[in-house]
Design an enzyme around this catalytic site. Structure first.
Site, PDB file in Angstrom:
ATOM      1  N   HIS A 305       0.857  -1.185   0.000  1.00  0.00           N
ATOM      2  CA  HIS A 305       0.000   0.000   0.000  1.00  0.00           C
ATOM      3  C   HIS A 305       0.889   1.229   0.000  1.00  0.00           C
ATOM      4  O   HIS A 305       1.929   1.249   0.654  1.00  0.00           O
ATOM      5  CB  HIS A 305      -0.905   0.006   1.247  1.00  0.00           C
ATOM      6  CG  HIS A 305      -2.061   0.944   1.110  1.00  0.00           C
ATOM      7  ND1 HIS A 305      -1.957   2.273   1.409  1.00  0.00           N
ATOM      8  CD2 HIS A 305      -3.314   0.733   0.672  1.00  0.00           C
ATOM      9  CE1 HIS A 305      -3.118   2.848   1.166  1.00  0.00           C
ATOM     10  NE2 HIS A 305      -3.960   1.946   0.718  1.00  0.00           N
ATOM     11  N   ASP A 362      -7.930  -5.271   0.199  1.00  0.00           N
ATOM     12  CA  ASP A 362      -8.464  -6.164  -0.829  1.00  0.00           C
ATOM     13  C   ASP A 362      -8.111  -7.631  -0.622  1.00  0.00           C
ATOM     14  O   ASP A 362      -8.639  -8.494  -1.312  1.00  0.00           O
ATOM     15  CB  ASP A 362      -7.933  -5.740  -2.212  1.00  0.00           C
ATOM     16  CG  ASP A 362      -8.504  -4.400  -2.629  1.00  0.00           C
ATOM     17  OD1 ASP A 362      -9.685  -4.174  -2.380  1.00  0.00           O
ATOM     18  OD2 ASP A 362      -7.748  -3.585  -3.195  1.00  0.00           O
TER      19      ASP A 362
END
Ligand code: ACO
Length: 427
Positions: A305, A362
């Site tokens: 991320h 996710d």
């Protein structure tokens, strides 16, 4: 005493700074070009604050995410999606009366104009629902020309409510069309998540009872996705809105931005990756090896991320929920086991440790969506449904900001120097 001084050659520029409420500081480089003739280069805007925002606070080092000051963990456990949508847009949790008024308004806008059916029918049956949702969202502007002025607060509020109300209907209808089933109309006696589940999964021939385990899990997932500051899609929404495009066009741009596999499209890509690992014998270490190989374009989807460098707080909540929801639904999915093993292998591998790559939002969400019965290509659309209040809040914040300007980044030209045009037969 200036906040900062930038020295370039013989020249100096005094820079002012802004302090955030959580101790962060932003240095204002707005005069850099007019005073020194310089621009900044910041690939992927990794170090650029586009403006000031009071919506969402993220601390990537400590894994903190708060909407309007409220920790995501508390909202995921105690709130519901419409309350969060209200909080994000209006800045405060609603009173009971405000909540009832808001819920009632959303409920009354769930229907689509009947002629919109033809829009869905113009798509091939196998069209990706993200493309359909983006097109249908954009098309809403043509049905509601009365409420498009981005500077009219009342019109914006009405359009925002229409968007939140109609998005589940558009999503469910795009799915129904893809599976050749009749459209199911909204049921205004149900809460937001239950109504969506009914439109998705019921058929007129049979009674359909919403499973509260599924509805609650969906609400929790929607809350976790509701905003995330200036990510790729929110920035797209703000950028389009900065030119005073209407809210429907701006949100449609956000849906397109979210569809990419490096962004929201990762939840579909994770499931496809886990499926591939299982079908190829379940050896997770082979895939970790591939993800580390710079000559192989394969990446561990759902890992890494831009902001979170220790853990993604949403991923922690979702991992726990995945185990609970699958258990409550009596689903035994081999993909959950593979996902957990993959996480362990990666988290103990120097490559991932050094680069501080952890599971993101996710990684486990798709496993829950699958257990709920959603087809893989609906996963990113579900992300869009959750993110909608965040996009709207970001857009509204920018539209209401008297200091906002149209977005117009610079670039450093590195192409050919000036040259004369050569006629085609002389080239
Ligand atoms: N698998 C393998 N290697 C990775 C991964 C991954 N998932 N993610 C990053 N890396 C490596 C990069 O190759 C790079 O290595 P290097 O320094 O040797 O060149 C290093 O880690 C840094 O990665 P960047 O791509 O520079 O980091 P950036 O912040 O630009 O990208 C992103 C973040 C796009 C999320 C990236 O981690 C990625 O592609 N992840 C997989 C896709 C994904 O899950 N996306 C969803 C993100 S969450 C969301 O948008 C909702």
């Amino acid at each position: 005493m200036p906040d900062a001084v930038l020295r370039y050659g013989e020249q100096e520029l005094e820079l002012t700074s802004h302090s955030g409420t959580e101790g962060d500081t932003g240095v204002d480089i707005g005069k850099l070009r007019s005073e020194l003739g310089l621009v900044t280069i910041d690939r992927g805007f990794a170090n650029t604050a586009e403006g000031l925002s009071a919506v969402t606070y993220i601390n990537g080092e400590e894994g903190i995410l708060r909407y309007r000051g409220y920790p995501i963990e508390q909202l995921a456990e105690k709130s519901d999606f419409l309350e969060v949508a209200y909080l994000l847009q209006y800045g405060e949790l609603p009173t009971k009366t405000e909540y009832e008024e808001y819920e009632d308004a959303i409920t009354r806008h769930t229907l689509l104009r009947e002629d919109m059916k033809y829009l869905f029918e113009a798509f091939p049956h196998n069209a990706h629902p993200m493309q359909i949702l983006a097109s249908a969202t954009s098309a809403l502007a043509t049905y509601y020309p009365d409420a498009l002025d981005p500077l009219d607060e009342e019109a914006v509020d009405l359009s925002a409510r229409r968007l939140i109300a109609k998005t589940p209907t558009m999503m469910a209808w795009s799915y129904k069309y893809s599976v050749h089933q009749p459209y199911v109309y909204p049921d205004n006696s149900l809460d937001y998540s239950s109504n969506f589940l009914k439109m998705m999964f019921s058929v007129p021939a049979e009674e359909y009872v919403v499973d509260p385990v599924v509805a609650n899990a969906l609400t929790m997932l929607l809350i976790l996705h509701a905003d995330h500051g200036q990510n790729c899609s929110s920035s797209a929404v703000r950028l389009v809105g900065s030119g005073h495009a209407n809210i429907f066009s701006s949100i449609s741009a956000g849906i397109h931005a979210l569809s990419g596999p490096l962004h929201g499209g990762a939840n579909q890509a994770v499931l496809e990756m886990l499926d591939m690992i299982v079908s190829e014998g379940g050896d997770t270490s082979q895939f970790v090896k591939r993800a580390k190989d710079k000559n192989d374009p394969f990446r561990l989807m759902g890992f890494g991320h831009r902001v979170y460098k220790n853990f993604d707080p949403r991923a922690r909540i979702i991992k726990k929920a995945a185990e609970e929801v699958l258990d409550a639904l009596g689903v035994d999915d081999p993909l959950l086991e593979v996902a957990m093993e993959l996480e362990q292998v990666a988290l103990n591998d120097d490559y991932f440790v050094e680069r501080r790559l952890y599971p993101n939002v996710d990684f486990y969400s798709g496993i829950i969506y699958r257990a709920m019965g959603f087809p893989t290509d609906m996963f990113t659309v579900l992300f869009a449904m959750g993110r909608l209040p965040g996009w709207i809040s970001q857009w509204r914040e920018l539209s209401a900001d008297p200091q906002a300007k149209i977005f117009r980044p610079r670039q450093l030209y590195v192409g050919p120097e000036t040259r004369d045009y050569v006629p085609i037969d002389e080239r």
